[in-house]
Every structure is written in C-alpha cells, then in structure tokens.
Scaffold this active site. Structure first.
Site, PDB file in Angstrom:
ATOM      1  N   SER A 165     -39.821  47.079  49.851  1.00 15.83           N
ATOM      2  CA  SER A 165     -39.401  47.639  48.562  1.00 15.83           C
ATOM      3  C   SER A 165     -40.557  47.582  47.565  1.00 15.83           C
ATOM      4  CB  SER A 165     -38.186  46.867  48.041  1.00 15.83           C
ATOM      5  OG  SER A 165     -37.599  47.533  46.952  1.00 15.83           O
ATOM      6  N   ASN A 166     -40.274  47.720  46.284  1.00 19.03           N
ATOM      7  CA  ASN A 166     -41.316  47.671  45.256  1.00 19.03           C
ATOM      8  C   ASN A 166     -40.743  47.011  44.006  1.00 19.03           C
ATOM      9  OD1 ASN A 166     -40.196  49.819  43.394  1.00 19.03           O
ATOM     10  ND2 ASN A 166     -40.394  50.997  45.292  1.00 19.03           N
ATOM     11  N   HIS A 167     -41.583  46.845  42.991  1.00 20.60           N
ATOM     12  CA  HIS A 167     -41.207  46.075  41.798  1.00 20.60           C
ATOM     13  C   HIS A 167     -40.515  46.883  40.705  1.00 20.60           C
ATOM     14  CE1 HIS A 167     -42.870  42.242  42.930  1.00 20.60           C
ATOM     15  NE2 HIS A 167     -44.013  42.814  43.263  1.00 20.60           N
ATOM     16  N   SER A 168     -40.092  48.096  40.986  1.00 17.79           N
ATOM     17  CA  SER A 168     -39.428  48.878  39.943  1.00 17.79           C
ATOM     18  C   SER A 168     -38.222  48.116  39.377  1.00 17.79           C
ATOM     19  CB  SER A 168     -38.955  50.214  40.532  1.00 17.79           C
ATOM     20  OG  SER A 168     -38.090  50.857  39.622  1.00 17.79           O
ATOM     21  N   ALA A 194     -38.286  54.780  41.821  1.00  7.08           N
ATOM     22  CA  ALA A 194     -39.513  54.517  42.568  1.00  7.08           C
ATOM     23  C   ALA A 194     -39.127  54.498  44.043  1.00  7.08           C
ATOM     24  CB  ALA A 194     -40.116  53.186  42.146  1.00  7.08           C
TER      25      ALA A 194
END
Ligand code: C5P
Length: 223
Positions: free
Chosen positions: A29-32, A96
């Site tokens: 995943s990502n930090h959005s 994101a």
C-alpha cells in the site's frame, strides 16, 4: 461560495490508498491519508451534490450524508466506480491507487524460507480514472498529479493521456504540503488554462476547488 452550485448533481470521488493483498495477512500500500478526497467530498456535499465516496482504508470519519463505498484493492475500486457511474456529472480521482498488485494472492500465509532473497511478481493495475474518462457519456473528469519534479509538464501529459477535463497538480516534494499533510498548494490545469492556489488548509482549498470546478461543469442535460 454558494450552497447550491452542485445542487442536483451526482459527484463521485475516489480517496485514500488501495491495498493490494499478498496473502491473507499482508498487503502492498502507500501513505495516502485520504484527507484531500474526504475534504472534497465534504465540500461537494455542502455545495448540494449527491456525493458517492469510493474510499480505500483510511482513519477518517466518513462525512455524514455521503453514499459510502468502502473498498480495498484497485480492482474493487474500479468495480465500485463503474457500478455507480450512471448519470454521474463529476468524477474526481483523489485516490492514491497502487500502480501494481501481486500477480497472485497466496491462499495461505506465506512462510519464511531459507533463502535470503525473495522476489515478488507484480502486474499493472487498471487505471481507474482513465477508464472513467473513456465512458460515454462521461462525467466531467478531474484527476490529481502528485509529482516531485517537472510538476506542470507531467501533469499536462497526464491530462492528455488519461482523457481528463482538468488535473490538480501538487508538488509532493515540498515540505508541509500534499501527502498526509493538512495543507496543500496546487495548480489547476485544463487544456487552455493554468490557475495557482497558494498553500492553505485542505478543507478551505477543497471548497475553493469545488466552486471552481462547479463553474466549469457543462449545464445539466435535460432528462
Ligand atoms: O498516473 P498517476 O497515478 O500519477 O495519476 C494520478 C491520477 O490518476 C489521480 O487522479 C489518481 O486517482 C488516478 N489514478 C487512477 N487509477 C490508477 C492510477 C491513478 O484512477 N490506477
């Protein structure tokens, strides 16, 4: 700002990150944070719209009054968007979305082996906003471009490549704005205009952007 600039309009907004499962307990995943998308959803509600919020997992309160579509993966996000797209006037892609996902999701938890190196095979995710913009009839489609260099040039090429009506460019290398922050500064780009909005809170910026976008929407077709 008026309380009615989006009255009678159906707006769909994607927000947050996506999670791409590796096995039953792990994901990429990502930090959005989802903050910009949620602020836009709140602003669109206040402008009188019917708001569909298609959101990846975030730690934010769902704005009261939205139609909420929680999803995890990019493929789920795409399916939720296409399923609700009928009669949609405005689509804003603030999510994101993970560019890639694991080729296969293991049915059981992956076990640690003796090897020091482990390789992951990834496959490209669908481009949700490009697929939305390719529909007929298509909603007025607004994307985001978060870049660390060549901001305006990359944003303009995304506008064209994805078939968008407008793109909101933001420099994520600048400290204190963009990703995961409460403030943002953006440049709004259409085929023939470029408008800069200086650093301000995401909630105030969201209201300004929604009013600006509402003013550009084609008038509703007679149904
Ligand atoms: O190509 P890039 O990820 O920078 O484009 C960003 C824009 O495209 C955002 O509006 C984002 O929500 C959207 N996007 C999407 N589906 C993807 C990748 C990006 O809708 N798979």
């Amino acid at each position: 700002a008026t309380a009615s600039s989006l009255r009678g309009r159906k707006v769909m907004i994607t927000a947050g990150p996506t999670r791409e499962a590796l096995d039953p307990v792990r994901y990429i995943s990502n930090h959005s944070s989802g903050k910009m998308g949620y602020a836009l959803a709140q602003a669109a509600l206040e402008a009188g719209a019917e708001v569909h919020l298609v959101s990846g997992p975030v730690h934010l309160q769902t704005p009261a009054g939205v139609v909420y579509h929680p999803v995890e993966s990019a493929e789920e996000m795409l399916a939720a968007c296409l399923a609700q797209l009928k009669a949609c006037d405005l689509f804003i892609g603030a999510a994101a979305v993970a560019d890639y996902r694991p080729v296969a999701v293991a049915e059981q938890k992956l076990k640690k082996g003796a090897e020091e190196l482990m390789e992951l095979r990834l496959t490209k995710n669908p481009d949700i906003i490009a697929q939305v913009a390719a529909q007929t009839p298509k909603p007025f489609t607004v994307g985001f471009a978060a870049e660390t260099q060549n901001l305006l040039a990359y944003a303009r090429s995304k506008l064209a490549r994805k078939g968008l009506d407008m793109i909101i460019a933001n420099d994520v290398s600048a400290p204190g704005i963009g990703f995961n922050s409460d403030e943002n500064a953006v440049t709004l780009i259409t085929a023939d205009s470029e408008t800069h909005f200086a650093t301000q809170s995401k909630s105030i910026l969201a209201k300004t952007l929604i009013e600006y976008i509402a003013a550009q929407l084609p008038s509703p077709s007679i149904k």
